[in-house]
Enzyme design. Structure first.
Site, PDB file in Angstrom:
ATOM      1  N   CYS A 169       0.874  -1.162   0.000  1.00 47.20           N
ATOM      2  CA  CYS A 169       0.000   0.000   0.000  1.00 47.20           C
ATOM      3  C   CYS A 169       0.914   1.215   0.000  1.00 47.20           C
ATOM      4  O   CYS A 169       2.120   1.079   0.094  1.00 47.20           O
ATOM      5  CB  CYS A 169      -0.837   0.058   1.276  1.00 47.20           C
TER       6      CYS A 169
ATOM      7  N   ARG B 269       1.565   1.584  -6.097  1.00 50.52           N
ATOM      8  CA  ARG B 269       1.656   0.587  -5.024  1.00 50.52           C
ATOM      9  C   ARG B 269       0.303  -0.070  -4.728  1.00 50.52           C
ATOM     10  O   ARG B 269       0.202  -0.921  -3.835  1.00 50.52           O
ATOM     11  CB  ARG B 269       2.180   1.235  -3.743  1.00 50.52           C
TER      12      ARG B 269
ATOM     13  N   GLU C   4       8.486 -12.225 -24.924  1.00 52.27           N
ATOM     14  CA  GLU C   4       7.691 -11.054 -24.562  1.00 52.27           C
ATOM     15  C   GLU C   4       8.496  -9.766 -24.574  1.00 52.27           C
ATOM     16  O   GLU C   4       8.028  -8.741 -25.059  1.00 52.27           O
ATOM     17  CB  GLU C   4       7.104 -11.228 -23.135  1.00 52.27           C
TER      18      GLU C   4
ATOM     19  N   HIS D  59      13.418 -35.771 -31.046  1.00 54.63           N
ATOM     20  CA  HIS D  59      12.287 -36.145 -31.901  1.00 54.63           C
ATOM     21  C   HIS D  59      11.918 -35.037 -32.886  1.00 54.63           C
ATOM     22  O   HIS D  59      10.757 -34.893 -33.256  1.00 54.63           O
ATOM     23  CB  HIS D  59      11.081 -36.523 -31.039  1.00 54.63           C
TER      24      HIS D  59
ATOM     25  N   TRP E 184      -3.910  -1.535  -1.125  1.00 58.33           N
ATOM     26  CA  TRP E 184      -3.850  -2.749  -1.922  1.00 58.33           C
ATOM     27  C   TRP E 184      -4.332  -3.829  -0.974  1.00 58.33           C
ATOM     28  O   TRP E 184      -3.609  -4.253  -0.081  1.00 58.33           O
ATOM     29  CB  TRP E 184      -2.410  -2.991  -2.387  1.00 58.33           C
TER      30      TRP E 184
END
Ligand code: G6P
Length: 607
Positions: A2, A27, A487, A503, A74
């Site tokens: 928070c 936050r 990404e 394989h 939060w």
């Protein structure tokens, strides 16, 4: 996580607090609140949602005063509501506080305080105000110290008392607090960004310190009330750097957050003596747990790789057949689900549309549906019948890092809880928990190698293709490492189980096609070693992830990253970190926009 801002001085506090909260919004921003002393009384305002909602609510309200506190939340304990937003007060309304962290023993403390105290919220934090209330005999600092002596957990804490308008107490244990020094005024923030517009002179509080601040001075003591000398630092950071705590990107900060948030994820959720995990939020009776014959883990992206790790854990520890489904596939293949199936939706944001839709389908078919989610009060958290919050704190970089490790930790605790009611022995449960407790420290050891991993990443920055290889529980780690590389560097990469290379994929190998192989010491070590020999014979460059003390690793490769040993089932928690750092440093070397890579979104709320 928070954000806290506080001010004591001669300026009007409200704009300082609101602007400060905006700086700390990264936050967490599920709700916010402010309290300011006005004519001897605290006036407060709270609102759900972003700081803008609070600012709109305050429009036209007269919260004038020079002594105040504000908080952006939060959620951890208690849903996202106005009542649960900070600041919180005691019964008299004279003591007011904002808290960041987790008070683990808040239930015991509440019980001890008894029915004479009335609580307005479901938070763990509010109990602190009442605890200070009972210890307060005219000296606020002493009362806070006595209250903190009773607390188990973490805190960044700011306390005010309406009878002491020239005293503010701040305390830190595990959650950061910075004090900014002005001219007959002091600022407090969870980082320096709220105060940078007013002062560059700051003092960083350390764990176990309590500071008493007036307009004229501050005096810091430890938890035993012994004076501690603090030195003033001149801050060079700009606001963005302060938010990232000096790290150049949120992603790197979040990678480095992992030891701390891992400790948050497991704290208070197990009993070492019984070798068992306790996840009360699962909301399942013992009978219901015994009835589970199959587990299905549904997720997207990074969360789906955490789920694959979870499959190994559930099968190995709990002996329950477990499947992993990518959410977008699950819905359309008429999955076989019944009332003996336990379905977990795993999601950082708790908002991913595909995951949400898949969970609805599972619910319709009568399964137990639970969430493993980071964002408290998110849609998945609300629409499931229980679950586990992973407590990773806000994750802002688009590419996930700390959410992965905390999802894996949450899955491990679930598997352990089911394992101990099934076949898992006490001794194994205890061994696992002991090893789990050591993980944050071992993560730190790996993070210290960031510069070495950077050199490696720079060495390979011109390669256009990569393979990531792993076996067993490390195959999902290879998948996650490969996803990170794609990404944020936009380099082509693929992940394969080591044994599958021969394989087909092996045809691609050449001196320009490096292979990043996970060869830590576990039951598949010899098998993996043979697979890497096959790669070596094709003259592909090899980057090895090996266990500290493995002298034989250097026979296979020159580029080796060593990680501390741990139990096999916990290896993903450590092994993923060098892969995250490798992709991060490679992306930086290539000048990519690390925190906001092209074409991606943090939360995908469309199908
Ligand atoms: C997006 C993000 C990924 C994330 C995935 C699932 O694609 O870019 O980093 O892993 O969504 O998100 P969730 O919030 O459900 O974990």
């Amino acid at each position: 996580m928070c954000g806290i801002v506080a001010y004591i001085g001669n300026k009007n506090a409200l704009p300082i607090l609101i602007n400060g909260l905006r700086r700390l919004e990264y936050r967490g921003y599920d709700s916010a609140g402010v309290a300011i002393l006005n004519n001897g009384e605290f006036l407060s305002a709270k609102s759900v949602g972003k700081i803008d909602n609070l600012a709109t609510k305050l429009n036209g309200q007269d919260l004038a005063g020079t002594y105040g506190i504000a908080h952006t939340r939060w959620a951890t304990h208690g849903g996202v509501t106005e009542a649960n937003a900070h600041p919180h007060a005691d019964c008299t309304g004279k003591i007011i506080l904002a808290h960041n962290g987790i008070i683990e023993n808040y239930r015991e403390l509440k019980e001890e305080l008894g029915a004479s105290h009335t609580y307005k919220s479901e938070t763990d934090s509010e109990v602190l105000a009442h605890l200070i209330e009972i210890y307060y005999k005219g000296d606020l600092r002493k009362a806070v110290l006595e209250a903190l002596a009773r607390v188990r957990g973490t805190y960044g804490l700011v306390v005010m008392h309406s009878d002491h308008p020239n005293t503010l107490i701040a305390a830190r244990m595990g959650s950061p607090l910075v004090v900014g020094i002005g001219d007959n005024e002091f600022y407090i923030g969870s980082d320096a960004s709220p105060m940078l517009a007013y002062t560059k002179k700051v003092i960083f509080l350390d764990d176990g310190e309590v500071t008493e601040i007036s307009r004229e001075q501050m005096n810091t003591v430890n938890l035993k009330d012994i004076n501690v000398a603090k030195h003033v630092e001149e801050i060079e950071w700009d606001e963005a750097q302060a938010q990232k705590q000096g790290f150049p990107h949120f992603m790197l900060k979040e990678i480095f957050d992992q030891p701390t948030v891992m400790a948050d994820a497991i704290r208070g959720r197990y009993n070492l003596a019984d070798g068992i995990a306790h996840l009360g939020g699962l909301n399942m009776s013992l009978e219901q747990m015994h009835s589970v014959k199959r587990v299905v883990l549904i997720a997207c992206g990074t969360a789906s790789y955490a789920a694959l790790v979870g499959k190994y854990m559930f099968e190995r520890l709990a002996g329950i057949p477990t499947e992993v489904d990518v959410a977008s596939e699950f819905r359309y293949r008429d999955p076989i689900i019944d009332s003996q199936t336990l379905v977990f939706g795993i999601s950082q944001s708790g908002e991913t549309a595909d995951t949400l839709a898949a969970l609805k389908e599972a619910k319709r078919k009568g399964a137990f549906v639970r969430g493993i989610v980071n964002v408290v009060g998110s849609t998945i958290a609300r629409e499931t019948d229980g679950g586990v919050y992973i407590h990773a704190g806000p994750e802002l970089a688009v590419a996930s890092s700390k959410a992965f490790t905390n999802m894996v930790a949450a899955l491990l605790l679930c598997a352990l809880q089911f394992g101990r009611i099934n076949k898992l022995t006490l001794a194994t449960g205890q061994r696992l928990l002991n090893a789990l407790q050591e993980i944050p420290e071992k993560m730190q050891i790996i993070l210290q190698q960031s510069d070495k991993i950077k050199e490696l990443a720079e060495k390979y920055q011109n390669c256009r293709d990569f393979f990531f290889l792993g076996r067993g529980i490390n195959f999902p780690v290879a998948l996650e490492g490969s996803l990170k590389l794609k990404e944020i560097t936009y380099i082509h990469s693929e992940a394969y189980p080591g044994g599958e290379m021969k394989h087909g994929p092996i045809a691609l190998l050449s001196p320009q096609f490096p292979v990043f192989a996970i060869m830590t010491k576990n039951q598949l070590y010899d098998k993996m070693r043979s697979n890497i020999e096959e790669v070596k014979a094709r003259h592909a460059p090899i980057i090895l992830l090996a266990t500290e003390g493995d002298d034989k690793a250097s026979e296979l490769a020159q580029d080796i990253i060593y990680v501390p040993p741990t139990m096999e089932v916990l290896e993903p928690l450590l092994n993923v970190i060098p892969l995250q750092l490798f992709s991060y440093h490679l992306a930086v070397a290539l000048g990519r926009d690390v925190d906001r890579p092209r074409n991606l979104a943090k939360s995908v709320t469309v199908e």
